[in-house]
Design a protein around this motif. Structure first.
Motif, PDB file in Angstrom:
ATOM      1  N   ALA A 118       3.515  -1.251  -4.425  1.00 21.78           N
ATOM      2  CA  ALA A 118       3.543  -2.015  -5.678  1.00 21.78           C
ATOM      3  C   ALA A 118       3.562  -1.061  -6.867  1.00 21.78           C
ATOM      4  N   LYS A 119       2.763   0.009  -6.784  1.00 18.87           N
ATOM      5  CA  LYS A 119       2.699   0.982  -7.876  1.00 18.87           C
ATOM      6  C   LYS A 119       4.056   1.681  -8.040  1.00 18.87           C
ATOM      7  N   LEU A 120       4.660   2.098  -6.929  1.00 23.39           N
ATOM      8  CA  LEU A 120       5.948   2.794  -6.991  1.00 23.39           C
ATOM      9  C   LEU A 120       7.073   1.860  -7.417  1.00 23.39           C
ATOM     10  N   ALA A 121       7.037   0.616  -6.963  1.00 24.39           N
ATOM     11  CA  ALA A 121       8.086  -0.356  -7.295  1.00 24.39           C
ATOM     12  C   ALA A 121       8.076  -0.686  -8.785  1.00 24.39           C
ATOM     13  N   ALA A 122       6.895  -0.615  -9.407  1.00 22.32           N
ATOM     14  CA  ALA A 122       6.755  -0.988 -10.815  1.00 22.32           C
ATOM     15  C   ALA A 122       7.272   0.114 -11.749  1.00 22.32           C
TER      16      ALA A 122
ATOM     17  N   ARG B  93      18.601   9.594   1.426  1.00 21.89           N
ATOM     18  CA  ARG B  93      17.545   9.327   2.411  1.00 21.89           C
ATOM     19  C   ARG B  93      16.928   7.957   2.199  1.00 21.89           C
ATOM     20  N   ALA B  94      16.679   7.616   0.918  1.00 18.59           N
ATOM     21  CA  ALA B  94      16.057   6.329   0.598  1.00 18.59           C
ATOM     22  C   ALA B  94      16.947   5.164   1.038  1.00 18.59           C
ATOM     23  N   ASP B  95      18.247   5.265   0.752  1.00 13.42           N
ATOM     24  CA  ASP B  95      19.179   4.193   1.128  1.00 13.42           C
ATOM     25  C   ASP B  95      19.234   4.016   2.639  1.00 13.42           C
ATOM     26  N   ALA B  96      19.306   5.129   3.369  1.00 13.53           N
ATOM     27  CA  ALA B  96      19.371   5.073   4.835  1.00 13.53           C
ATOM     28  C   ALA B  96      18.090   4.469   5.419  1.00 13.53           C
ATOM     29  N   LEU B  97      16.932   4.869   4.879  1.00 14.52           N
ATOM     30  CA  LEU B  97      15.654   4.347   5.384  1.00 14.52           C
ATOM     31  C   LEU B  97      15.466   2.874   5.036  1.00 14.52           C
ATOM     32  N   ALA B  98      15.922   2.457   3.844  1.00 10.56           N
ATOM     33  CA  ALA B  98      15.797   1.046   3.444  1.00 10.56           C
ATOM     34  C   ALA B  98      16.604   0.178   4.409  1.00 10.56           C
ATOM     35  N   LYS B  99      17.806   0.661   4.762  1.00 13.56           N
ATOM     36  CA  LYS B  99      18.666  -0.078   5.689  1.00 13.56           C
ATOM     37  C   LYS B  99      18.010  -0.132   7.076  1.00 13.56           C
ATOM     38  N   LYS B 100      17.510   1.020   7.527  1.00 16.99           N
ATOM     39  CA  LYS B 100      16.900   1.118   8.860  1.00 16.99           C
ATOM     40  C   LYS B 100      15.673   0.219   8.996  1.00 16.99           C
TER      41      LYS B 100
ATOM     42  N   ARG C 275      13.617  -3.648   0.783  1.00 16.92           N
ATOM     43  CA  ARG C 275      14.354  -3.703  -0.477  1.00 16.92           C
ATOM     44  C   ARG C 275      14.642  -2.316  -1.017  1.00 16.92           C
ATOM     45  N   LEU C 276      13.677  -1.412  -0.847  1.00 14.45           N
ATOM     46  CA  LEU C 276      13.728  -0.118  -1.512  1.00 14.45           C
ATOM     47  C   LEU C 276      12.837   0.857  -0.766  1.00 14.45           C
ATOM     48  N   VAL C 277      13.158   2.131  -0.865  1.00 12.54           N
ATOM     49  CA  VAL C 277      12.262   3.168  -0.347  1.00 12.54           C
ATOM     50  C   VAL C 277      12.070   4.167  -1.476  1.00 12.54           C
ATOM     51  N   ARG C 278      10.830   4.507  -1.735  1.00  7.57           N
ATOM     52  CA  ARG C 278      10.526   5.557  -2.708  1.00  7.57           C
ATOM     53  C   ARG C 278       9.693   6.605  -1.988  1.00  7.57           C
ATOM     54  N   PHE C 279       9.544   7.764  -2.607  1.00  4.53           N
ATOM     55  CA  PHE C 279       8.862   8.847  -1.921  1.00  4.53           C
ATOM     56  C   PHE C 279       7.576   9.251  -2.606  1.00  4.53           C
TER      57      PHE C 279
ATOM     58  N   VAL D 265       7.988   5.645   1.348  1.00  8.62           N
ATOM     59  CA  VAL D 265       7.108   4.482   1.184  1.00  8.62           C
ATOM     60  C   VAL D 265       8.021   3.247   1.162  1.00  8.62           C
ATOM     61  N   LEU D 266       7.771   2.309   2.071  1.00  7.80           N
ATOM     62  CA  LEU D 266       8.606   1.107   2.149  1.00  7.80           C
ATOM     63  C   LEU D 266       8.207   0.115   1.074  1.00  7.80           C
ATOM     64  N   ILE D 267       9.190  -0.400   0.361  1.00  3.98           N
ATOM     65  CA  ILE D 267       8.951  -1.410  -0.659  1.00  3.98           C
ATOM     66  C   ILE D 267       9.705  -2.666  -0.236  1.00  3.98           C
TER      67      ILE D 267
END
Length: 90
Positions: free
Chosen positions: A14-18, A58-65, A69-73, A87-89
């Motif tokens: 939630a913190k990273l998504a914001a 990397r984020a796009d590939a992990l979000a798909k896998k 919605r999103l992956v942040r690090f 971090v999975l969002i």
């Protein structure tokens, strides 16, 4: 959990998504470079634009896998190595 093992932490997500994209990108880069310097690594060869291109790939590939919605690090130092934990969002 290994360094590549995604964190599924709702509070951290939630913190990273914001965080706005530009703010997130500059913060992660700054934290990564600072962590590398702290363990005595040369950071002269880490251009910010290439760092973000690789991170986005990397984020796009992990979000798909992981079907999220999103992956942040999240920057962590473990066993004398700097790692970017996904971090999975959802």
């Amino acid at each position: 959990a290994g360094a590549d093992e995604p964190l599924d932490d709702p509070a951290l997500s939630a913190k990273l998504a914001a965080e706005a994209d530009a703010a997130y990108e500059s913060r992660v880069y700054a934290e990564y470079v600072a962590a590398k310097q702290a363990i005595g690594e040369n950071v002269g060869s880490i251009p910010q634009d290439r760092f973000h291109q690789r991170l986005k790939g990397r984020a796009d590939a992990l979000a798909k896998k992981h079907g999220c919605r999103l992956v942040r690090f999240h920057v962590q130092t473990a066993n004398g190595q700097v790692v970017l934990r996904p971090v999975l969002i959802r």
